[in-house]
Scaffold this active site. Structure first.
Site, PDB file in Angstrom:
ATOM      1  CB  THR A  17      30.377  32.390  32.689  1.00 30.04           C
ATOM      2  OG1 THR A  17      30.840  31.037  32.227  1.00 30.04           O
ATOM      3  CG2 THR A  17      29.619  32.446  33.936  1.00 30.04           C
ATOM      4  NE  ARG A  21      34.411  38.103  30.407  1.00 29.62           N
ATOM      5  CZ  ARG A  21      34.332  37.745  31.675  1.00 29.62           C
ATOM      6  NH1 ARG A  21      35.219  37.130  32.289  1.00 29.62           N
ATOM      7  NH2 ARG A  21      33.678  38.524  32.586  1.00 29.62           N
ATOM      8  CB  SER A 112      36.159  39.630  34.656  1.00 31.35           C
ATOM      9  OG  SER A 112      36.249  39.471  35.792  1.00 31.35           O
ATOM     10  CG  HIS A 113      39.314  36.577  35.985  1.00 35.68           C
ATOM     11  ND1 HIS A 113      37.917  36.834  35.741  1.00 35.68           N
ATOM     12  CD2 HIS A 113      39.848  35.537  35.705  1.00 35.68           C
ATOM     13  CE1 HIS A 113      37.502  35.639  35.215  1.00 35.68           C
ATOM     14  NE2 HIS A 113      38.724  34.799  34.921  1.00 35.68           N
ATOM     15  CE  LYS A 125      28.599  41.901  32.805  1.00 35.95           C
ATOM     16  NZ  LYS A 125      28.731  41.386  34.169  1.00 35.95           N
ATOM     17  CG  ASP A 276      37.542  40.990  39.097  1.00 29.92           C
ATOM     18  OD1 ASP A 276      37.018  42.095  39.773  1.00 29.92           O
ATOM     19  OD2 ASP A 276      36.914  40.288  38.411  1.00 29.92           O
ATOM     20  CG  ASP A 278      34.890  42.876  36.321  1.00 29.68           C
ATOM     21  OD1 ASP A 278      35.695  42.289  36.666  1.00 29.68           O
ATOM     22  OD2 ASP A 278      33.562  42.683  35.712  1.00 29.68           O
ATOM     23  CG  ASP A 280      32.957  41.127  38.867  1.00 27.19           C
ATOM     24  OD1 ASP A 280      34.176  41.111  38.927  1.00 27.19           O
ATOM     25  OD2 ASP A 280      32.205  40.903  37.943  1.00 27.19           O
ATOM     26  NE  ARG A 281      35.979  36.551  39.077  1.00 24.24           N
ATOM     27  CZ  ARG A 281      36.513  35.508  38.458  1.00 24.24           C
ATOM     28  NH1 ARG A 281      37.694  34.740  38.993  1.00 24.24           N
ATOM     29  NH2 ARG A 281      35.847  34.823  37.503  1.00 24.24           N
ATOM     30  CB  THR A 343      28.776  28.727  37.051  1.00 21.22           C
ATOM     31  OG1 THR A 343      29.231  27.816  37.731  1.00 21.22           O
ATOM     32  CG2 THR A 343      30.122  29.624  37.042  1.00 21.22           C
ATOM     33  CD  GLU A 362      29.226  32.950  40.541  1.00 19.19           C
ATOM     34  OE1 GLU A 362      29.107  31.993  39.848  1.00 19.19           O
ATOM     35  OE2 GLU A 362      29.478  34.236  40.195  1.00 19.19           O
ATOM     36  CD  GLU A 363      34.269  28.800  42.501  1.00 22.28           C
ATOM     37  OE1 GLU A 363      35.505  28.527  42.509  1.00 22.28           O
ATOM     38  OE2 GLU A 363      33.590  28.711  41.221  1.00 22.28           O
ATOM     39  CE  LYS A 375      32.235  37.757  40.092  1.00 23.17           C
ATOM     40  NZ  LYS A 375      31.597  37.421  38.624  1.00 23.17           N
ATOM     41  NE  ARG A 495      36.051  28.062  35.770  1.00 27.80           N
ATOM     42  CZ  ARG A 495      37.369  28.775  35.560  1.00 27.80           C
ATOM     43  NH1 ARG A 495      38.588  28.486  35.964  1.00 27.80           N
ATOM     44  NH2 ARG A 495      37.088  29.736  34.868  1.00 27.80           N
TER      45      ARG A 495
HETATM   46  C1  VG1 Z   1      34.033  32.275  36.118  1.00 27.33           C
HETATM   47  C2  VG1 Z   1      33.458  31.810  37.504  1.00 27.33           C
HETATM   48  C3  VG1 Z   1      32.316  32.432  37.717  1.00 27.33           C
HETATM   49  C4  VG1 Z   1      32.098  33.968  37.563  1.00 27.33           C
HETATM   50  C5  VG1 Z   1      32.382  34.222  36.210  1.00 27.33           C
HETATM   51  C6  VG1 Z   1      32.491  35.648  35.695  1.00 27.33           C
HETATM   52  O1  VG1 Z   1      33.429  31.561  34.919  1.00 27.33           O
HETATM   53  O2  VG1 Z   1      33.883  30.435  37.554  1.00 27.33           O
HETATM   54  O3  VG1 Z   1      31.839  32.039  38.948  1.00 27.33           O
HETATM   55  O4  VG1 Z   1      30.674  34.300  37.615  1.00 27.33           O
HETATM   56  O5  VG1 Z   1      34.030  33.771  35.840  1.00 27.33           O
HETATM   57  O6  VG1 Z   1      33.194  36.374  36.652  1.00 27.33           O
HETATM   58  P1  VG1 Z   1      33.659  30.219  34.291  1.00 27.33           P
HETATM   59  O7  VG1 Z   1      32.659  30.123  33.306  1.00 27.33           O
HETATM   60  O8  VG1 Z   1      35.058  30.570  33.417  1.00 27.33           O
HETATM   61  O9  VG1 Z   1      33.982  29.258  35.300  1.00 27.33           O
HETATM   62  V1  VG1 Z   1      33.932  37.657  36.272  1.00 27.33           V
HETATM   63  O10 VG1 Z   1      34.582  38.490  37.444  1.00 27.33           O
HETATM   64  O11 VG1 Z   1      35.036  37.156  35.289  1.00 27.33           O
HETATM   65  O12 VG1 Z   1      32.728  38.584  35.689  1.00 27.33           O
HETATM   66 CO    CO Z   2      35.130  40.324  37.635  1.00 32.71          CO
END
Ligand code: VG1
Ligand code: CO
Length: 542
Positions: A17, A21, A112-113, A125, A276, A278, A280-281, A343, A362-363, A375, A495
């Site tokens: 996504t 990773r 990210s998180h 990325k 988070d 990086d 962005d959240r 997504t 995004e949720e 984001k 999910r």
């Molecule tokens: C998750 C979230 C998605 C987001 C992505 C990257 O992806 O659901 O909404 O864009 O993480 O966010 P997935 O495929 O695991 O559902 V981040 O802050 O990890 O760059």
């Molecule tokens: Co992130």
């Protein structure tokens, strides 16, 4: 001196996504990072002499990969690299730097998180010249290249000093170590009413930000404490650590619980936010009110004109398919565009570039706008502070009035983490096989209106992305959505997204899980979650 190093392909370098990773020990295999970086460069054209931005969230292995990437950028013919001091650039800051300096693209190092550390996650990325994540056309090309790569280009050169701002040379490449925060903070000042927010904070409105020992610390200290006048210490866990202090840098009610509890306590702050790994959240919590990310998007869109950067209104809203339809009601009322995308932020890029959408969300605790192409956690926090300052109302009142005006979309996501991949795949396959039989079926009081596997037709470039998640829509606007995560590094994560629309204000005060209980039960009944996975309850509920 440029050297060409022979290598062998790895079979598992498919970007998910948001980039590639993997666990650090996977990335640390011989030539693993080099293969992926060279595959990025091999999938691009016309970058000779141009600028590449490099930065990451400071997690374990960040510096090592930055040094490799700089040598490889030199050997591959880039003219200049802009790198954040200490190797630090938050994802939105990197996006901004790419745009501001007209760079060819950027490499962002982050998972990210996900947790960091020697045995935890790392990620790479590629972002294109608009500052956003590479579209699928490019990530597909990168993956194809990783499968056949047999050499990469690098330079015989020592590591550079990443900690001192200044300009140096690596071969013919100019490397500029830049202030990680300055450009980003300046951008925020152009978008929001810093004077009004400063006055709000000066009047005693107490704001805290938990940076979760991740990348936003330096950004939040500069903006909240230095420029907006919040007392020192208002930013908690402000120093980025390679292992994020051993925590998940994931701003939600599970991992940022301490902050939530603090804001909810009578003597606690009036407003709390977290970000988070990086940056962005975001999570926004007001006194007595946790704001769901889907509601946050809707409230920001409805109040956008209160922020100077959006005073002329917004052209449209885009949300990922699993995100609640709360924003759709705002778009309808404002008479502006509304888009539903798969997504991942990469699907918003074209809409933002074309001026069709202005704010996106995004949720998964992600909100942003056309100011960058990612984001942006702190942006969302500042937007909320701007709205609170302008309306002279607290978060709770703002959200409750929003529900009264538009109705409330009860919303929750249930994650089943580390499920065996075959079991998760079997569940999804069975579900897809059932889709045609579902419309018209009744589950108690719930009647299926439609069921499909979401496909997106990009209105700008005509590309089609299929199989983006199974959605089951019930009469009256409730729905459940199922998809597998594309960011995990072990097993599969299922999910399940659950949503119910409630127009009646008298029914807006129900506990979310309670309000969704029948839908949650039906989701299990239709997908056979327990039967397939053996799990009787989710790992994480947000
Ligand atoms: C998750 C979230 C998605 C987001 C992505 C990257 O992806 O659901 O909404 O864009 O993480 O966010 P997935 O495929 O695991 O559902 V981040 O802050 O990890 O760059
Ligand atoms: Co992130």
């Amino acid at each position: 001196m440029t050297k060409i190093v022979a290598t062998k392909p790895y079979a598992d370098q498919k970007p998910g996504t948001s980039g590639l990773r993997k666990k650090v020990p996977v990335f640390a295999q011989e030539n693993y990072a080099e293969n992926f970086i060279q595959s990025i460069f091999d999938s691009l054209e016309g970058f000779a002499g141009k600028t590449l931005v490099i930065g990451g969230d400071g997690r374990y292995y960040n510096r090592e990969v930055i040094q490799k990437a700089i040598r490889m950028a030199a050997a591959n013919g880039f003219g200049k690299v802009l790198v954040g001091q200490g190797g630090i650039l938050s994802t939105p800051a990197a996006s901004h730097v790419i745009r501001k300096y007209g760079a060819y693209g950027g490499i962002i190092l982050s998972a990210s998180h996900n947790p960091g550390g020697p045995d935890e996650d790392f990620g790479i990325k590629y972002n294109i010249g608009n500052g956003g994540p590479a579209p699928e056309k490019i990530t597909d090309a990168i993956f194809a290249r990783t499968k056949v790569i047999d050499s990469y280009k690098t330079l015989d050169a020592a590591d550079i000093d990443l900690d001192t701002i200044g300009t140096l040379k690596v071969g013919d490449l100019t490397v500029e170590v830049i202030d990680s925060v300055a450009d980003y903070a300046a951008l925020m000042e152009t978008l929001f009413d810093f004077g009004a927010i400063r006055a709000l904070i000066g009047s005693g409105f107490k704001v805290v930000i938990d940076s979760m020992s991740a990348v936003t610390g330096p950004y939040a200290v500069e903006i909240l404490e230095k420029r907006l006048g919040a007392p020192a210490g208002s930013v908690r866990n402000a120093v980025p650590l390679p292992d994020f202090g051993g925590h998940h840098p994931d701003p939600n009610l599970v991992h940022a619980k301490e902050l939530y509890d603090d804001v909810m306590s009578p003597q606690g702050p009036d407003f709390g936010a977290a970000s988070d790994g990086d940056g962005d959240r975001n999570m926004v919590v007001g006194k007595g009110m946790f704001v769901t990310p889907s509601d946050s998007l809707a409230v920001i869109a409805a109040n956008a004109k209160l922020a100077p950067g959006y005073k002329d209104g917004i052209a449209g809203i885009a949300r990922s398919m699993p995100t609640s339809a709360a924003a759709d009601r705002v778009a309808e009322k404002l008479g502006i565009n509304m888009f539903e995308t798969p997504t991942g932020w990469k699907f918003f890029g074209n809409l933002l570039d074309a001026g069709l959408a202005t704010v996106c969300g995004e949720e998964s605790f992600g909100t942003g706008s056309n100011h960058v192409r990612e984001k942006d956690g702190l942006w969302a926090v500042l937007f909320w502070l701007n709205i609170v300052a302008a309306r002279k109302e607290g978060v709770k009142a703002i959200v409750e009035k929003h529900w009264a005006d538009y109705g409330r979309n009860y919303y929750s996501r249930h994650d089943y983490e580390a499920v065996e991949t075959e079991k998760a795949d079997a569940l999804m396959a069975e579900l897809r096989g059932k889709l045609a039989t579902l419309p018209g079926a009744a589950f108690g009081a719930l009647k299926v209106a439609a069921a499909d596997d979401f496909a997106y037709n990009d209105p700008v470039d005509g590309s089609v992305s299929a199989k983006q998640g199974v959605r089951i829509l019930f009469e009256g606007g409730s729905r459940v959505v199922f998809r597998l995560s594309g960011t995990g590094t072990s097993g599969a994560t299922l999910r399940v997204y659950v949503e119910r629309y409630e127009a009646d204000p008298a029914r807006h005060g129900i506990d979310t899980q309670e309000a969704l209980a029948d839908l949650i039960a039906v989701a299990d009944e239709i997908a056979g979650i327990t039967a397939h996975t053996g799990r009787t309850e989710p790992t994480v509920i947000t």
